[in-house]
Design a protein around this motif. Structure first.
Motif, PDB file in Angstrom:
ATOM      1  N   ILE A   1       5.780  49.520 -37.921  1.00  0.00           N
ATOM      2  CA  ILE A   1       6.718  48.680 -37.177  1.00  0.00           C
ATOM      3  C   ILE A   1       6.394  48.817 -35.694  1.00  0.00           C
ATOM      4  CG2 ILE A   1       9.150  48.217 -36.653  1.00  0.00           C
ATOM      5  CD1 ILE A   1       9.870  49.708 -39.289  1.00  0.00           C
ATOM      6  N   ALA A   2       6.300  47.692 -35.010  1.00  0.00           N
ATOM      7  CA  ALA A   2       6.127  47.700 -33.557  1.00  0.00           C
ATOM      8  C   ALA A   2       7.169  46.769 -32.956  1.00  0.00           C
ATOM      9  CB  ALA A   2       4.721  47.252 -33.166  1.00  0.00           C
ATOM     10  N   ILE A   3       7.918  47.289 -32.002  1.00  0.00           N
ATOM     11  CA  ILE A   3       8.931  46.504 -31.317  1.00  0.00           C
ATOM     12  C   ILE A   3       8.318  46.077 -29.992  1.00  0.00           C
ATOM     13  CG2 ILE A   3      11.266  46.458 -30.370  1.00  0.00           C
ATOM     14  CD1 ILE A   3      10.253  48.906 -33.126  1.00  0.00           C
ATOM     15  N   VAL A   4       8.130  44.766 -29.829  1.00  0.00           N
ATOM     16  CA  VAL A   4       7.363  44.238 -28.696  1.00  0.00           C
ATOM     17  C   VAL A   4       8.148  43.159 -27.943  1.00  0.00           C
ATOM     18  CG1 VAL A   4       5.175  44.785 -29.850  1.00  0.00           C
ATOM     19  CG2 VAL A   4       6.161  42.504 -30.095  1.00  0.00           C
ATOM     20  N   ARG A   5       7.635  42.835 -26.766  1.00  0.00           N
ATOM     21  CA  ARG A   5       8.266  41.839 -25.896  1.00  0.00           C
ATOM     22  C   ARG A   5       8.226  40.442 -26.505  1.00  0.00           C
ATOM     23  NH1 ARG A   5       9.141  44.436 -21.375  1.00  0.00           N
ATOM     24  NH2 ARG A   5       7.753  46.093 -20.736  1.00  0.00           N
ATOM     25  N   LEU A   6       9.207  39.667 -26.142  1.00  0.00           N
ATOM     26  CA  LEU A   6       9.237  38.249 -26.445  1.00  0.00           C
ATOM     27  C   LEU A   6       8.538  37.516 -25.303  1.00  0.00           C
ATOM     28  CD1 LEU A   6      12.924  37.911 -27.690  1.00  0.00           C
ATOM     29  CD2 LEU A   6      10.849  37.738 -29.076  1.00  0.00           C
ATOM     30  N   PRO A   7       8.084  36.290 -25.490  1.00  0.00           N
ATOM     31  CA  PRO A   7       8.179  35.497 -26.712  1.00  0.00           C
ATOM     32  C   PRO A   7       7.089  35.864 -27.722  1.00  0.00           C
ATOM     33  CG  PRO A   7       7.116  34.204 -25.007  1.00  0.00           C
ATOM     34  CD  PRO A   7       7.498  35.527 -24.375  1.00  0.00           C
ATOM     35  N   LYS A   8       7.428  35.682 -28.953  1.00  0.00           N
ATOM     36  CA  LYS A   8       6.511  35.955 -30.057  1.00  0.00           C
ATOM     37  C   LYS A   8       5.220  35.140 -29.924  1.00  0.00           C
ATOM     38  CE  LYS A   8       6.766  35.341 -35.078  1.00  0.00           C
ATOM     39  NZ  LYS A   8       7.691  35.003 -36.164  1.00  0.00           N
ATOM     40  N   SER A   9       5.322  33.971 -29.338  1.00  0.00           N
ATOM     41  CA  SER A   9       4.155  33.088 -29.198  1.00  0.00           C
ATOM     42  C   SER A   9       3.056  33.703 -28.325  1.00  0.00           C
ATOM     43  CB  SER A   9       4.578  31.735 -28.632  1.00  0.00           C
ATOM     44  OG  SER A   9       5.160  31.902 -27.343  1.00  0.00           O
ATOM     45  N   MET A  10       3.377  34.739 -27.543  1.00  0.00           N
ATOM     46  CA  MET A  10       2.346  35.414 -26.723  1.00  0.00           C
ATOM     47  C   MET A  10       1.240  35.984 -27.602  1.00  0.00           C
ATOM     48  SD  MET A  10       4.284  37.610 -23.699  1.00  0.00           S
ATOM     49  CE  MET A  10       4.090  39.108 -24.593  1.00  0.00           C
ATOM     50  N   TYR A  11       1.554  36.238 -28.871  1.00  0.00           N
ATOM     51  CA  TYR A  11       0.624  36.946 -29.749  1.00  0.00           C
ATOM     52  C   TYR A  11      -0.181  36.008 -30.650  1.00  0.00           C
ATOM     53  CZ  TYR A  11       3.844  40.254 -27.821  1.00  0.00           C
ATOM     54  OH  TYR A  11       4.623  40.954 -26.930  1.00  0.00           O
ATOM     55  N   LYS A  12      -0.243  34.729 -30.279  1.00  0.00           N
ATOM     56  CA  LYS A  12      -1.093  33.789 -31.018  1.00  0.00           C
ATOM     57  C   LYS A  12      -2.566  34.039 -30.730  1.00  0.00           C
ATOM     58  CE  LYS A  12       1.038  29.952 -29.726  1.00  0.00           C
ATOM     59  NZ  LYS A  12       1.357  28.523 -29.583  1.00  0.00           N
ATOM     60  N   ASP A  13      -2.876  34.472 -29.509  1.00  0.00           N
ATOM     61  CA  ASP A  13      -4.269  34.640 -29.094  1.00  0.00           C
ATOM     62  C   ASP A  13      -4.720  36.092 -28.987  1.00  0.00           C
ATOM     63  OD1 ASP A  13      -4.600  31.842 -28.867  1.00  0.00           O
ATOM     64  OD2 ASP A  13      -3.638  31.904 -26.897  1.00  0.00           O
ATOM     65  N   HIS A  14      -3.801  37.021 -29.029  1.00  0.00           N
ATOM     66  CA  HIS A  14      -4.145  38.452 -28.989  1.00  0.00           C
ATOM     67  C   HIS A  14      -2.991  39.261 -29.572  1.00  0.00           C
ATOM     68  CE1 HIS A  14      -1.400  39.536 -25.681  1.00  0.00           C
ATOM     69  NE2 HIS A  14      -1.716  38.352 -25.172  1.00  0.00           N
ATOM     70  N   HIS A  15      -3.321  40.423 -30.074  1.00  0.00           N
ATOM     71  CA  HIS A  15      -2.288  41.339 -30.552  1.00  0.00           C
ATOM     72  C   HIS A  15      -1.580  41.938 -29.340  1.00  0.00           C
ATOM     73  CE1 HIS A  15      -3.949  40.878 -34.491  1.00  0.00           C
ATOM     74  NE2 HIS A  15      -5.097  41.447 -34.181  1.00  0.00           N
ATOM     75  N   PRO A  16      -0.387  42.489 -29.526  1.00  0.00           N
ATOM     76  CA  PRO A  16       0.302  43.114 -28.389  1.00  0.00           C
ATOM     77  C   PRO A  16      -0.543  44.235 -27.768  1.00  0.00           C
ATOM     78  CG  PRO A  16       1.793  42.891 -30.248  1.00  0.00           C
ATOM     79  CD  PRO A  16       0.422  42.540 -30.746  1.00  0.00           C
ATOM     80  N   TYR A  17      -0.505  44.285 -26.430  1.00  0.00           N
ATOM     81  CA  TYR A  17      -1.140  45.360 -25.679  1.00  0.00           C
ATOM     82  C   TYR A  17      -0.089  46.429 -25.398  1.00  0.00           C
ATOM     83  CZ  TYR A  17      -4.611  41.677 -24.736  1.00  0.00           C
ATOM     84  OH  TYR A  17      -5.543  40.675 -24.864  1.00  0.00           O
ATOM     85  N   ALA A  18      -0.520  47.571 -24.899  1.00  0.00           N
ATOM     86  CA  ALA A  18       0.396  48.683 -24.627  1.00  0.00           C
ATOM     87  C   ALA A  18       1.581  48.239 -23.771  1.00  0.00           C
ATOM     88  CB  ALA A  18      -0.352  49.836 -23.977  1.00  0.00           C
ATOM     89  N   GLU A  19       1.317  47.436 -22.750  1.00  0.00           N
ATOM     90  CA  GLU A  19       2.401  47.021 -21.846  1.00  0.00           C
ATOM     91  C   GLU A  19       3.406  46.080 -22.509  1.00  0.00           C
ATOM     92  OE1 GLU A  19      -1.291  44.506 -20.794  1.00  0.00           O
ATOM     93  OE2 GLU A  19      -0.889  46.604 -21.231  1.00  0.00           O
ATOM     94  N   ASP A  20       3.072  45.545 -23.675  1.00  0.00           N
ATOM     95  CA  ASP A  20       3.986  44.659 -24.410  1.00  0.00           C
ATOM     96  C   ASP A  20       4.904  45.431 -25.356  1.00  0.00           C
ATOM     97  OD1 ASP A  20       2.672  42.342 -23.361  1.00  0.00           O
ATOM     98  OD2 ASP A  20       1.123  42.544 -24.903  1.00  0.00           O
ATOM     99  N   ILE A  21       4.654  46.710 -25.548  1.00  0.00           N
ATOM    100  CA  ILE A  21       5.305  47.481 -26.609  1.00  0.00           C
ATOM    101  C   ILE A  21       6.495  48.279 -26.076  1.00  0.00           C
ATOM    102  CG2 ILE A  21       4.953  49.333 -28.299  1.00  0.00           C
ATOM    103  CD1 ILE A  21       1.935  48.395 -28.301  1.00  0.00           C
ATOM    104  N   PHE A  22       7.659  48.086 -26.691  1.00  0.00           N
ATOM    105  CA  PHE A  22       8.835  48.887 -26.359  1.00  0.00           C
ATOM    106  C   PHE A  22       8.755  50.241 -27.068  1.00  0.00           C
ATOM    107  CE2 PHE A  22      10.701  44.553 -25.789  1.00  0.00           C
ATOM    108  CZ  PHE A  22      10.931  44.645 -24.427  1.00  0.00           C
ATOM    109  N   TRP A  23       8.528  50.193 -28.386  1.00  0.00           N
ATOM    110  CA  TRP A  23       8.294  51.429 -29.123  1.00  0.00           C
ATOM    111  C   TRP A  23       7.649  51.119 -30.456  1.00  0.00           C
ATOM    112  CZ3 TRP A  23      13.340  49.576 -29.779  1.00  0.00           C
ATOM    113  CH2 TRP A  23      13.980  49.792 -30.988  1.00  0.00           C
ATOM    114  N   ILE A  24       7.122  52.194 -31.064  1.00  0.00           N
ATOM    115  CA  ILE A  24       6.384  52.088 -32.327  1.00  0.00           C
ATOM    116  C   ILE A  24       7.032  53.011 -33.346  1.00  0.00           C
ATOM    117  CG2 ILE A  24       4.204  52.741 -33.451  1.00  0.00           C
ATOM    118  CD1 ILE A  24       2.795  51.662 -31.007  1.00  0.00           C
ATOM    119  N   ILE A  25       7.028  52.572 -34.604  1.00  0.00           N
ATOM    120  CA  ILE A  25       7.530  53.397 -35.710  1.00  0.00           C
ATOM    121  C   ILE A  25       6.455  53.461 -36.781  1.00  0.00           C
ATOM    122  CG2 ILE A  25       9.308  53.690 -37.474  1.00  0.00           C
ATOM    123  CD1 ILE A  25      11.156  51.939 -35.697  1.00  0.00           C
ATOM    124  N   GLU A  26       6.115  54.671 -37.185  1.00  0.00           N
ATOM    125  CA  GLU A  26       5.237  54.884 -38.339  1.00  0.00           C
ATOM    126  C   GLU A  26       6.079  55.484 -39.456  1.00  0.00           C
ATOM    127  OE1 GLU A  26       2.244  53.869 -38.717  1.00  0.00           O
ATOM    128  OE2 GLU A  26       1.224  53.867 -36.785  1.00  0.00           O
TER     129      GLU A  26
END
Length: 180
Positions: free
Chosen positions: A81-106
């Motif tokens: 699970i990765a909680i990332v910034r909106l808008p979701k459409s930002m990730y059409k051309d690339h996966h979220p980068y570190a600066e887009d991530i609020f937190w991660i759950i494994e």
């Protein structure tokens, strides 16, 4: 002594585009292409239920990704699970980068050692402010905060109660709900 060739994120993407990694369950971790652990039913169920729960709590505040890659400097892990910034459409051309991530759950059972060592180091190095591990064996949530160097300065372990993520201090998340 053997020396391993390290792969860049760009190399990894070229291998994916060329079909070299087709039908392989792998992720790029610190420049190495690593086989991912097979998901047990409880692992998949917990990750999927956690994603749906967080999507409800964080509606219109964040995008909650389920089993999707994120792109870091020398790694492209696929956190549960990765909680990332909106808008979701930002990730059409690339996966979220570190600066887009609020937190991660494994979610961890068989992968606990890798999640508490290698992935913890990768996420801390990328300055991901908060990293949670749902330990299914011990039925506990381990929360890491304050990344420094390749580790986190604070660690908290909970098996009940509520937790407020750093990025959304007004949101209360039930530990029991995440673990069940």
């Amino acid at each position: 002594m053997k020396t391993l060739a390290k792969w860049s994120v760009e190399d990894y993407h070229q291998m994916i585009d060329a079909g070299i990694l087709r039908d392989r369950n792998v992720e790029l971790l610190t420049g190495e292409i690593v086989e991912m652990s097979p998901e047990t039913p409880i692992h998949y169920y917990t990750a999927e239920e956690g994603t749906e729960y967080l999507q409800t709590l964080l509606a219109n505040q964040a995008h909650v990704r389920f089993n999707g890659p994120i792109t870091l400097s020398d790694s492209e892990p696929e956190p549960d699970i990765a909680i990332v910034r909106l808008p979701k459409s930002m990730y059409k051309d690339h996966h979220p980068y570190a600066e887009d991530i609020f937190w991660i759950i494994e979610v961890a059972k068989s992968s606990l050692k890798k999640d508490l060592e290698l992935k913890l180091s990768i996420y801390a190095q990328a300055q991901i402010q908060e990293y949670w591990v749902l330990d299914l064996s011990q039925k506990q949530l381990i929360i890491f905060r304050e990344p420094e160097n390749n580790s986190y300065l604070t660690q908290q372990t909970l098996n009940q109660g509520n937790v407020n993520p750093l990025a959304f201090p007004n949101i209360e998340i039930s530990v029991e709900r995440l673990l069940n």
